[in-house]
Design a protein around this motif. Structure first.
Motif, PDB file in Angstrom:
ATOM      1  N   ILE A  11       0.862  -1.193   0.000  1.00  0.00           N
ATOM      2  CA  ILE A  11       0.000   0.000   0.000  1.00  0.00           C
ATOM      3  C   ILE A  11       0.890   1.232   0.000  1.00  0.00           C
ATOM      4  N   GLY A  12       0.816   2.016  -1.083  1.00  0.00           N
ATOM      5  CA  GLY A  12       1.584   3.258  -1.175  1.00  0.00           C
ATOM      6  C   GLY A  12       2.796   3.111  -2.068  1.00  0.00           C
ATOM      7  N   SER A  13       3.089   4.164  -2.855  1.00  0.00           N
ATOM      8  CA  SER A  13       4.169   4.103  -3.849  1.00  0.00           C
ATOM      9  C   SER A  13       5.246   5.155  -3.599  1.00  0.00           C
ATOM     10  N   GLY A  14       5.433   5.539  -2.317  1.00  0.00           N
ATOM     11  CA  GLY A  14       6.539   6.450  -1.974  1.00  0.00           C
ATOM     12  C   GLY A  14       7.842   5.666  -1.857  1.00  0.00           C
ATOM     13  N   TYR A  15       8.774   6.194  -1.062  1.00  0.00           N
ATOM     14  CA  TYR A  15      10.120   5.599  -0.978  1.00  0.00           C
ATOM     15  C   TYR A  15      10.078   4.161  -0.473  1.00  0.00           C
ATOM     16  N   GLY A  16       9.398   3.935   0.677  1.00  0.00           N
ATOM     17  CA  GLY A  16       9.365   2.596   1.251  1.00  0.00           C
ATOM     18  C   GLY A  16       8.717   1.603   0.300  1.00  0.00           C
ATOM     19  N   LEU A  34      -1.130  -0.740  -4.402  1.00  0.00           N
ATOM     20  CA  LEU A  34      -2.339   0.090  -4.404  1.00  0.00           C
ATOM     21  C   LEU A  34      -1.958   1.509  -4.006  1.00  0.00           C
ATOM     22  N   GLU A  35      -2.259   2.466  -4.845  1.00  0.00           N
ATOM     23  CA  GLU A  35      -1.895   3.868  -4.597  1.00  0.00           C
ATOM     24  C   GLU A  35      -3.149   4.731  -4.763  1.00  0.00           C
ATOM     25  N   MET A  36      -3.455   5.526  -3.741  1.00  0.00           N
ATOM     26  CA  MET A  36      -4.676   6.351  -3.814  1.00  0.00           C
ATOM     27  C   MET A  36      -4.561   7.494  -4.831  1.00  0.00           C
ATOM     28  N   GLY A  94       2.693  13.964  -0.083  1.00  0.00           N
ATOM     29  CA  GLY A  94       2.529  13.752  -1.519  1.00  0.00           C
ATOM     30  C   GLY A  94       1.510  12.669  -1.801  1.00  0.00           C
ATOM     31  N   ARG A  95       0.780  12.795  -2.907  1.00  0.00           N
ATOM     32  CA  ARG A  95      -0.180  11.774  -3.349  1.00  0.00           C
ATOM     33  C   ARG A  95       0.032  11.550  -4.837  1.00  0.00           C
ATOM     34  N   GLY A  96       0.061  10.286  -5.229  1.00  0.00           N
ATOM     35  CA  GLY A  96       0.279   9.984  -6.636  1.00  0.00           C
ATOM     36  C   GLY A  96       1.310   8.880  -6.744  1.00  0.00           C
ATOM     37  N   GLY A  99       4.563   9.023  -4.670  1.00  0.00           N
ATOM     38  CA  GLY A  99       4.399   9.569  -3.313  1.00  0.00           C
ATOM     39  C   GLY A  99       5.056  10.924  -3.140  1.00  0.00           C
ATOM     40  N   GLY A 100       5.757  11.086  -2.020  1.00  0.00           N
ATOM     41  CA  GLY A 100       6.395  12.357  -1.688  1.00  0.00           C
ATOM     42  C   GLY A 100       7.455  12.789  -2.692  1.00  0.00           C
ATOM     43  N   SER A 101       7.970  11.839  -3.483  1.00  0.00           N
ATOM     44  CA  SER A 101       9.028  12.217  -4.442  1.00  0.00           C
ATOM     45  C   SER A 101       8.496  13.143  -5.530  1.00  0.00           C
ATOM     46  N   LEU A 102       7.166  13.168  -5.699  1.00  0.00           N
ATOM     47  CA  LEU A 102       6.582  14.049  -6.724  1.00  0.00           C
ATOM     48  C   LEU A 102       6.581  15.509  -6.270  1.00  0.00           C
ATOM     49  N   PRO A 469      14.572  13.676   5.198  1.00  0.00           N
ATOM     50  CA  PRO A 469      14.579  12.255   5.554  1.00  0.00           C
ATOM     51  C   PRO A 469      14.581  11.208   4.437  1.00  0.00           C
ATOM     52  N   PHE A 470      14.373  11.569   3.150  1.00  0.00           N
ATOM     53  CA  PHE A 470      14.082  10.447   2.236  1.00  0.00           C
ATOM     54  C   PHE A 470      15.264   9.516   1.965  1.00  0.00           C
ATOM     55  N   VAL A 471      16.501  10.024   2.050  1.00  0.00           N
ATOM     56  CA  VAL A 471      17.650   9.130   1.866  1.00  0.00           C
ATOM     57  C   VAL A 471      17.659   8.068   2.974  1.00  0.00           C
ATOM     58  N   THR A 472      17.337   8.486   4.189  1.00  0.00           N
ATOM     59  CA  THR A 472      17.315   7.540   5.314  1.00  0.00           C
ATOM     60  C   THR A 472      16.149   6.564   5.186  1.00  0.00           C
ATOM     61  N   ILE A 473      14.967   7.080   4.815  1.00  0.00           N
ATOM     62  CA  ILE A 473      13.802   6.197   4.644  1.00  0.00           C
ATOM     63  C   ILE A 473      14.135   5.116   3.601  1.00  0.00           C
ATOM     64  N   THR A 474      14.764   5.536   2.502  1.00  0.00           N
ATOM     65  CA  THR A 474      15.101   4.609   1.424  1.00  0.00           C
ATOM     66  C   THR A 474      16.124   3.578   1.896  1.00  0.00           C
TER      67      THR A 474
HETATM   68  P1  FAD Z   1       5.319   8.786   0.999  1.00  0.00           P
HETATM   69  O1  FAD Z   1       6.365   9.242   0.064  1.00  0.00           O
HETATM   70  O2  FAD Z   1       4.521   9.799   1.721  1.00  0.00           O
HETATM   71  O3  FAD Z   1       4.342   7.827   0.172  1.00  0.00           O
HETATM   72  C1  FAD Z   1       3.153   7.304   0.678  1.00  0.00           C
HETATM   73  C2  FAD Z   1       2.173   7.031  -0.458  1.00  0.00           C
HETATM   74  O4  FAD Z   1       1.088   6.259   0.049  1.00  0.00           O
HETATM   75  C3  FAD Z   1       1.558   8.283  -1.068  1.00  0.00           C
HETATM   76  O5  FAD Z   1       1.704   8.253  -2.464  1.00  0.00           O
HETATM   77  C4  FAD Z   1       0.080   8.214  -0.659  1.00  0.00           C
HETATM   78  O6  FAD Z   1      -0.803   8.743  -1.633  1.00  0.00           O
HETATM   79  C5  FAD Z   1      -0.131   6.720  -0.510  1.00  0.00           C
HETATM   80  N1  FAD Z   1      -1.218   6.372   0.422  1.00  0.00           N
HETATM   81  C6  FAD Z   1      -1.426   6.861   1.673  1.00  0.00           C
HETATM   82  N2  FAD Z   1      -2.517   6.309   2.237  1.00  0.00           N
HETATM   83  C7  FAD Z   1      -3.021   5.441   1.324  1.00  0.00           C
HETATM   84  C8  FAD Z   1      -4.156   4.572   1.320  1.00  0.00           C
HETATM   85  N3  FAD Z   1      -4.977   4.473   2.383  1.00  0.00           N
HETATM   86  N4  FAD Z   1      -4.401   3.832   0.204  1.00  0.00           N
HETATM   87  C9  FAD Z   1      -3.581   3.915  -0.880  1.00  0.00           C
HETATM   88  N5  FAD Z   1      -2.489   4.719  -0.920  1.00  0.00           N
HETATM   89  C10 FAD Z   1      -2.208   5.478   0.169  1.00  0.00           C
HETATM   90  N6  FAD Z   1      12.409  14.965   2.041  1.00  0.00           N
HETATM   91  C11 FAD Z   1      13.713  15.005   1.686  1.00  0.00           C
HETATM   92  O7  FAD Z   1      14.491  14.123   2.043  1.00  0.00           O
HETATM   93  N7  FAD Z   1      14.174  16.045   0.909  1.00  0.00           N
HETATM   94  C12 FAD Z   1      13.366  17.072   0.499  1.00  0.00           C
HETATM   95  O8  FAD Z   1      13.818  17.979  -0.214  1.00  0.00           O
HETATM   96  C13 FAD Z   1      12.003  17.056   0.894  1.00  0.00           C
HETATM   97  N8  FAD Z   1      11.158  18.060   0.548  1.00  0.00           N
HETATM   98  C14 FAD Z   1       9.825  17.955   0.845  1.00  0.00           C
HETATM   99  C15 FAD Z   1       8.952  18.935   0.381  1.00  0.00           C
HETATM  100  C16 FAD Z   1       7.580  18.809   0.603  1.00  0.00           C
HETATM  101  C17 FAD Z   1       6.642  19.881   0.125  1.00  0.00           C
HETATM  102  C18 FAD Z   1       7.079  17.666   1.282  1.00  0.00           C
HETATM  103  C19 FAD Z   1       5.610  17.492   1.524  1.00  0.00           C
HETATM  104  C20 FAD Z   1       7.946  16.689   1.743  1.00  0.00           C
HETATM  105  C21 FAD Z   1       9.313  16.828   1.531  1.00  0.00           C
HETATM  106  N9  FAD Z   1      10.216  15.845   1.967  1.00  0.00           N
HETATM  107  C22 FAD Z   1      11.543  15.938   1.646  1.00  0.00           C
HETATM  108  C23 FAD Z   1       9.759  14.673   2.744  1.00  0.00           C
HETATM  109  C24 FAD Z   1       9.691  13.387   1.922  1.00  0.00           C
HETATM  110  O9  FAD Z   1       9.042  13.605   0.689  1.00  0.00           O
HETATM  111  C25 FAD Z   1       8.945  12.314   2.749  1.00  0.00           C
HETATM  112  O10 FAD Z   1       9.650  12.123   3.954  1.00  0.00           O
HETATM  113  C26 FAD Z   1       8.852  10.976   2.012  1.00  0.00           C
HETATM  114  O11 FAD Z   1       8.147  11.106   0.805  1.00  0.00           O
HETATM  115  C27 FAD Z   1       8.177   9.920   2.875  1.00  0.00           C
HETATM  116  O12 FAD Z   1       8.312   8.667   2.247  1.00  0.00           O
HETATM  117  P2  FAD Z   1       7.384   7.438   2.607  1.00  0.00           P
HETATM  118  O13 FAD Z   1       7.887   6.260   1.869  1.00  0.00           O
HETATM  119  O14 FAD Z   1       7.298   7.359   4.092  1.00  0.00           O
HETATM  120  O15 FAD Z   1       5.910   7.806   2.109  1.00  0.00           O
END
Ligand code: FAD
Length: 491
Positions: A11-16, A34-36, A94-96, A99-102, A469-474
């Protein structure tokens, strides 16, 4: 209702999620993600820039949600930026697909080793600094700006001014790596390719130049042929079945947020990568509604990564200024982390308003000495956050110290243009924690009290990591999924 059985769901297409998908697919596993949010690449809709917010600028809202200066009305669309509002803090996510990379600024910072060791005393730091961090910097395509280009480019006046002023005030500066392709940016500047960072594109998406996850991990995972991504699929709740498998209640929506179909997915193995707030919502809501088992540590040790925004205005704007034209990609930072009284790191942030507003913007990252806690309110069906001014008091003190020292050396006032009192304590881009590695999960992200459930996202980090945080999350996701696969969790 459509009912689908699949072996592994993420569930979710961000870094993790993207890291987990790639490594599982490479190991020959079939994965459904699955990505919302929307798959923007597939939809072929361009992202908007800061000066003209359009479809991509907000998740189903009638007004834009930039951290400041929102004057735009919108037709609700499944845009890439969302804001979750709590009493004392607003959290942007971020949504899409990606995830947050967008939406993020692409700042790709490896944490200080001493702080990493403090935050994760049980992890093998040597292995992280020799293997996982270099690996993810390569996969994420991290690079640095050319110093001569930075010196010459008018779009980086804000960085040059910011660094000069910091040095004058006695602060140490550092170059900040990024996933934005700086060679592409140089071509933008020479007008050889379409402009993105130099055309005020960032938090509503970059059409070019930025190596977001759809261009790195997710693309590679799709190339294996083992990954299927279903976008506009929002998981509502999770049920634990008697045979220890999971059933997900999912809503498919259209781009205006209207429900198209209720769906049910059954899976043997479930990975939660919905981001800190998304993962906590799924766990705590499912607990409240379906008696879903959650360990007592879930929701604990949440933090804003010490995010604290502030700004300065110059007394005589004409004598200074950061430039009417600004790149959206930050490349400079001030490193005051080793100061025992006022430890912080701050980004010298752009403010590309299309005019010289003579304002310098800073996003501070501080330690989080007092953590918050996340819970769920059944009546309002939403998360609650135990977090107030007491959690950010020390961060405010650091910001005050920083601004005073900068103004004393360089002139200027606290910025009242951007924030009510000059301080944005309530702006959070980096929600972390609530499902801490080794506390709510085992040492590799497998949830306690469960046999087939894993969390791989920012919620594993206990509220703070000292840099973006994203380098660490990855890196943590790479470490966890590698070991989970080795342990035959997905056999
Ligand atoms: P996310 O990247 O948040 O991905 C989660 C995904 O899950 C999303 O796509 C979401 O739509 C989806 N999702 C959530 N709930 C559901 C559900 N119920 N059903 C289906 N899909 C769902 N970090 C840096 O390191 N450097 C930066 O320069 C930086 N700049 C930032 C600028 C902004 C404006 C923002 C908002 C954040 C920034 N960050 C930055 C933070 C970084 O983007 C986040 O820490 C990172 O994206 C988190 O990764 P993640 O894998 O935890 O989840």
């Amino acid at each position: 209702t459509e009912n689908t059985d699949v072996p592994i769901i993420i569930i979710g297409s961000g870094y993790g999620g993207a890291v987990s998908a790639l490594r599982l697919c490479e190991a020959g596993k079939k994965v459904v993600m699955l990505e919302m949010g929307l798959n923007w690449e597939k939809a072929g809709i361009p992202f908007s820039n800061l000066l003209k917010p359009g479809k991509s600028s907000a998740w189903l809202k009638k007004k834009s949600i930039a951290p400041f200066m929102n004057i735009f009305s919108l037709t609700p669309f499944t845009g890439i930026l969302d804001r979750l509002d709590f009493e004392h803090i607003n959290i942007w996510v971020g949504r899409g697909v990606g995830g947050g990379s967008l939406v993020n600024g692409g700042m790709a910072v490896t944490p200080k080793e001493s702080y990493f060791r403090e935050v994760f005393p049980d992890l093998d730091a040597e292995k992280f600094y020799s293997h996982y961090f270099p690996l993810v910097r390569e996969e994420l395509k991290v690079n640095v700006i050319d110093e001569q280009f930075l010196k010459d480019c008018p779009y980086y006046k804000f960085t040059r001014v910011g660094e000069e002023e910091a040095h004058k005030a006695g602060f140490k500066t550092m170059r900040v790596p990024n996933v934005y392709d700086f060679k592409y940016m140089e071509k933008e500047f020479r007008n050889e390719v379409p402009r993105s960072a130099l055309n005020t594109e960032v938090i509503y998406g970059n059409n070019y130049g930025k190596n977001s996850l759809d261009k790195t991990y997710l693309r590679k995972a799709l190339e294996t042929g083992n990954l299927e991504i279903l976008d506009l699929h929002r998981v509502q709740t999770i049920q634990l079945n008697d045979d220890k498998s999971y059933t997900l209640n999912v809503q498919q929506i259209d781009t205006s947020g209207i429900l198209i179909a209720d769906k049910v997915f059954n899976c043997k193995k479930l990975i939660l990568s919905a981001g800190t707030m998304g993962t906590l919502q799924l766990l705590l809501q499912s607990h409240a509604e379906n008696n879903f088992p959650v360990h007592e540590k879930i929701g604990k040790k949440w933090g804003n990564n010490g995010n604290f925004m502030t700004g300065r205005n110059w007394v005589k704007p004409l004598s200074g200024g950061t430039g009417a034209k600004q790149s959206t990609i930050p490349v400079g930072g001030i490193d005051n982390w080793d100061d025992p009284e006022h430890p912080f790191f701050t980004e010298i942030a752009p403010l590309p308003m299309g005019m010289d507003v003579a304002t310098a913007l800073y996003l501070l990252i501080n330690r989080v000495d007092k953590k918050g806690e996340v819970a769920y309110n059944k009546a309002s069906q939403s998360l609650t956050l135990n977090w107030d001014e007491s959690n950010t008091a020390k961060m405010k003190e650091n910001a005050q110290y920083f601004i005073r020292k900068m103004n004393k050396a360089n002139g200027g006032t606290r910025s009242h243009l951007l924030f009510n009192n000059g301080f944005g304590a309530d702006i959070c881009y980096h929600p972390l924690g609530g499902c801490v590695l080794g506390e709510a999960t085992n040492e590799y992200g497998k949830l306690k009290d469960h046999e087939n459930l894993y969390v791989l996202d920012g919620s594993l980090i206990p509220g703070t990591i000292g840099v973006n945080p994203f380098v660490t999350i990855t890196a943590i996701a790479e470490y966890c999924i590698e070991n989970l696969i080795k342990q035959n969790e997905f056999a």
